[in-house]
Design an enzyme around this catalytic site. Structure first.
Site, PDB file in Angstrom:
ATOM      1  N   GLY B 324       0.796  -0.934  -0.239  1.00 41.35           N
ATOM      2  CA  GLY B 324      -0.090   0.089   0.169  1.00 41.35           C
ATOM      3  C   GLY B 324       0.810   0.863   0.100  1.00 41.35           C
ATOM      4  CD1 TRP B 327      -0.775   1.156  -6.367  1.00 45.24           C
ATOM      5  CD2 TRP B 327      -1.224   2.839  -4.930  1.00 45.24           C
ATOM      6  NE1 TRP B 327      -2.236   2.186  -7.220  1.00 45.24           N
ATOM      7  CE2 TRP B 327      -2.896   2.664  -6.067  1.00 45.24           C
ATOM      8  CE3 TRP B 327      -2.052   3.809  -3.777  1.00 45.24           C
ATOM      9  CZ2 TRP B 327      -3.384   3.907  -6.438  1.00 45.24           C
ATOM     10  CZ3 TRP B 327      -3.050   4.982  -3.981  1.00 45.24           C
ATOM     11  CH2 TRP B 327      -3.944   4.964  -4.956  1.00 45.24           C
ATOM     12  CG  HIS B 328       0.127   6.008  -1.106  1.00 47.65           C
ATOM     13  ND1 HIS B 328      -0.362   5.046  -0.705  1.00 47.65           N
ATOM     14  CD2 HIS B 328      -0.861   6.789  -1.370  1.00 47.65           C
ATOM     15  CE1 HIS B 328      -1.626   5.339  -0.756  1.00 47.65           C
ATOM     16  NE2 HIS B 328      -2.230   6.583  -0.349  1.00 47.65           N
ATOM     17  N   GLY B 329       3.504   5.846  -4.321  1.00 48.48           N
ATOM     18  CA  GLY B 329       4.885   6.314  -4.764  1.00 48.48           C
ATOM     19  C   GLY B 329       5.903   5.167  -4.424  1.00 48.48           C
ATOM     20  CG  PHE B 488      -0.753   9.281  -3.758  1.00 47.86           C
ATOM     21  CD1 PHE B 488       0.728   9.834  -4.536  1.00 47.86           C
ATOM     22  CD2 PHE B 488      -1.335   9.802  -3.402  1.00 47.86           C
ATOM     23  CE1 PHE B 488       1.288  10.475  -3.274  1.00 47.86           C
ATOM     24  CE2 PHE B 488      -0.999  10.437  -2.667  1.00 47.86           C
ATOM     25  CZ  PHE B 488      -0.381  11.205  -2.443  1.00 47.86           C
TER      26      PHE B 488
END
Lengths: 342, 488
Positions: B324, B327-329, B488
């Site tokens: 997770g 996934w954001h960056g 993102f």
């Protein structure tokens, strides 16, 4: 009970939407028209009510309108708000003749050439031209001022379009509505204590040293100003090299001066020592400034204040981080006009 | 195109809406769907048309893989198993995302670890790629599980590109979206939905333009000058970002839900007052709900969930949050953020397993502060910046109070406390404190948008409220800024 029914009783969704959309159209139209007619930011170049002083005054329109009624001047000062403090009377005292300060806020090179071309067209070119150039003026990432782009008399570029995202929203903005209301109030009920920003010779009155200075407060504001300008100076508009296009505009200025036998004086406007330190700490801005002074050092009458530590290290010469005081303006003139440096 | 832009509100949305329902009124249902697809692709291309072939290619590829899997599920004779096809589809999607999002991160870390000199590729992240990739991975898995079957390319393209959710979610399931488009009811104008949609859109616009962008100025300034912050500035910076992120993202989601509702489509809710959470698990049930759902359904459960003993459960939970975070960056800061949340969720589960209880106010206090502090890692550009803010928040850089308190605490001057301009480095004013207090009041005491939507009635009061917040937002829109989750 009636109030309850009036406020809380559900309507049909269709009527709710219809009323909402009609109300929005009416309110937005009224706001837009009000801001467009009053035009507090001088964006439309038309002045239905002939309002003399607008809340957000546009130097270009203001000075051009005033200049139209004046005869030719012997000396003209050009630059950004950093030359507001240059006293035209002092210029006349030092080199004789009549003088007008044509400094306009956040001027880039386009403004300098635009004003000169305008003066040529009006047959009002001076004998002496004094130009204050700013460190950011040659940054290719800093676009010409939107007031310049929108000014039909000054804008010589092939484009005059403003960014639609910047232009139309201003007529709907909360700030514009507040500015319009204030402009209208000032127009209908003029305040005798309110001074115009410039005197009859274009000198920035607010830079005269007639107030007691609280240096501690000023230091705080100066730091804040430097900090606020930081994104513009380094991040958003990374200054890595000087703009070749703008150098070309300067060659045009030089050619015009040669053609009309105008004596040209150029100086780099002094930088507050703290701001200079900030700029000098970035290799890219340091290089750009060096490149800039190298180019102008070929000019006959060029004075570089970036290396004038005697002047720039004295924070009392500055009103905040950006502007010099009127007294400092006199000092600048002495250095520029009396002892021109190659 | 941004929801909070004049071109979207006054041109794109009305034109798309009227043409869509006009086509439906003429019973041109396929044409109406095609129109929505065209409008959605136009909406996407407004940012940069160069990436249009990318999204179209991704859609075409996933449609082909998904329909092949569906066919394989029907016709049992197969040379390649549906599982292999699914793996091929997922790996391809991850490779695409990996190339655009993680390539430079991979190169930089490889250079650092083994001393190679590979040049960074400086790839620009295509807008919404994380969202449309996850949406399509979910579709492939659902197709493999025989939960969806889509043989119509237009329908599938509409599912992926429908503009309200295209750029920043919610992350959707095909099965919760397409039946709505196929429903006869959704083809006629529904004034109740339009009224509720306008109401919700106005709330979202206000949240984004008025609230989030106000907090953004202090958060941005604070994260730019982390070295200079004092105690109050550091706390104001972190709290401003905490509120900015919530109002920005939930504002976007409200607008997305509101716009979709005008087209008679109900998107799943994404936020449910997350800062009211009293433990970290509760927080993740309220924050970015559709991402949590995706991670649970497509990573946690396939990893084994809680079925293989406590230790494996903890490992699975931790892995999910690490993914997770990533996934954001592509940054170690997001990985640290994910690891911190993973650790917290593991500790929370262990706490629960031990049957321990905590006072609810204390539980809220710990949870909120944990979230607030971990957002610093989420936002800071590097470890040093995060460390600087945390140091300042702990008071190491000294305590600076406004001058007006000098008369009360003057005795401590130059020792513990100094006096001066408190919010100088974050360009704040005295009102910054008031705004932060208002931020707390809003997130902790007011009804959230979903609750307001549930109880919405087209009353005069709601009309005045909607007009007021809409006009306020529109009049402040000249300071347009992008949504945080577009990154993102």
């Amino acid at each position: 009970m009636n109030f309850y029914i009036l406020i809380f009783n559900p309507q049909s969704p269709k009527a709710w939407i219809r009323r909402g959309i009609i109300s929005l159209i009416v309110i937005i139209s009224v706001l837009f028209s009000f801001n467009y007619i009053i035009d507090p930011y001088n964006m439309t170049n038309y002045n239905l009510f002939n309002i003399q002083y607008k809340f957000a005054r546009d130097d270009r329109t203001e000075k051009l309108n005033y200049f139209k009624n004046l005869s030719r001047f012997d000396n003209i000062i050009i630059g950004s708000s950093r030359v507001y403090s240059i006293n035209p009377r002092k210029v006349s005292e030092l080199i004789g003749g009549t003088t007008y300060n044509f400094g306009v806020g956040t001027a880039t090179v386009e403004d300098h050439l635009g004003i000169l071309l305008y003066l040529e067209k009006q047959n009002k070119l001076p004998k002496n031209l004094i130009i204050g150039i700013d460190f950011y003026t040659f940054n290719p990432n800093v676009p010409p001022n939107s007031y310049f782009l929108n000014n039909k008399e000054l804008n010589f570029l092939s484009y005059s379009t403003y960014n639609v995202n910047e232009y139309w929203p201003k007529f709907l903005s909360f700030d514009a509505t507040r500015a319009s209301a204030k402009t209208l109030k000032n127009h209908l009920f003029p305040n005798p204590n309110e001074k115009p920003r410039f005197d009859s010779l274009g000198w920035g009155l607010s830079y005269m040293d007639n107030h007691l200075r609280n240096m501690e407060e000023e230091k705080r504001l100066t730091l804040q100003e430097i900090h606020q300008n930081k994104p513009m100076l380094y991040s958003n508009y990374q200054y890595t090299h000087i703009d070749i296009k703008r150098i070309h505009y300067y060659q045009q200025i030089q050619n015009l001066c040669q053609k009309h036998r105008i004596k040209l004086y150029v100086f780099t406007t002094p930088l507050h020592p703290w701001l200079f330190k900030e700029l000098d700490s970035h290799t890219s801005t340091q290089n750009a400034m060096q490149e800039l002074t190298k180019y102008f050092s070929t000019f006959e009458n060029f004075t570089n204040f970036y290396n004038d530590s005697e002047f720039t290290n004295n924070i009392y010469n500055f009103n905040g981080a950006t502007h010099t005081t009127a007294k400092a303006g006199d000092l600048i003139l002495k250095k520029v006009l009396e002892k021109p440096k190659p | 195109m941004l929801f909070n832009s004049y071109e979207f509100i006054f041109l794109f949305l009305p034109v798309t809406f009227f043409v869509y329902f006009w086509l439906n009124k003429k019973r041109l249902t396929q044409a109406s769907k095609a129109w929505l697809v065209f409008a959605s692709l136009f909406f996407y291309s407004w940012w940069n048309i160069i990436y249009l072939p990318l999204i179209l290619g991704s859609i075409l590829f996933n449609f082909a893989v998904g329909s092949t899997i569906s066919k394989m599920n029907i016709v049992q004779k197969k040379r390649i198993s549906p599982k292999v096809m699914l793996a091929f589809g997922i790996v391809s999607n991850i490779l695409l995302l990996g190339y655009f999002k993680y390539m430079d991160f991979f190169i930089a870390n490889t250079n650092m670890l083994i001393g190679t000199q590979w040049d960074l590729m400086h790839i620009i992240l295509p807008l919404g790629i994380s969202f449309f990739t996850f949406t399509q991975i979910a579709y492939l898995v659902d197709a493999y599980r025989n939960e969806v079957k889509e043989m119509d390319y237009l329908n599938y393209t509409l599912f992926v590109t429908f503009f309200p959710h295209l750029l920043a979610g919610p992350i959707l399931h095909h099965k919760e979206m397409m039946p709505q488009f196929d429903s006869i009811k959704s083809k006629a104008i529904n004034y109740r939905n339009i009224a509720a949609g306008l109401f919700l859109f106005s709330i979202g616009l206000f949240k984004k333009v008025v609230i989030a962008d106000t907090f953004a100025q202090w958060a941005n300034a604070g994260f730019e000058t982390t070295q200079a912050l004092n105690l109050i500035e550091a706390w104001a910076t972190s709290l401003s970002y905490t509120f900015q992120l919530y109002f920005d993202f939930s504002g976007y989601t409200d607008m997305a839900l509101g716009v979709a509702l005008m087209f008679n489509i109900r998107l799943p809710i994404n936020f449910n007052s997350p800062y009211k959470a009293r433990n970290i698990q509760d927080f993740w049930r309220r924050w970015h709900i559709t991402l949590s759902r995706f991670l649970r359904d497509y990573i946690y459960i396939p990893l084994g969930g809680n079925r293989n003993g406590e230790f494996k459960t903890y490992a699975n939970l931790f892995t999910v949050f690490l993914v997770g975070g990533l996934w954001h960056g592509a940054s170690w800061m997001f990985i640290i953020w994910g690891a911190l949340h993973g650790t917290a969720i593991v500790l929370h589960r262990a706490w629960q397993q031990m049957g321990l209880k905590m006072n609810s106010i204390l539980a809220w206090f710990i949870t909120f502060n944990f979230i607030n502090i971990t957002w610093i890692f989420f936002r800071a550009k590097d470890w040093d910046a995060a460390k600087n803010i945390l140091s300042a928040m702990s008071g190491i850089n000294g305590i600076l109070l406004p001058e007006k308190y000098a008369k009360y605490f003057g005795d401590f001057n130059n020792t513990l406390i100094q006096f001066g301009s408190v919010y100088e480095h974050i360009n704040g004013k005295a009102q910054t404190t008031v705004y932060i207090i208002l931020g707390f009041i809003m997130v902790l005491t007011l009804k959230n948008s979903m609750q307001l939507w549930d109880s919405f009635k087209p009353t005069r009061l709601n009309l005045v409220f909607t007009i007021a917040i809409f006009l306020t937002a529109v009049s402040m829109m000249s300071r347009v800024s992008e949504f945080l989750y577009f990154n993102f």
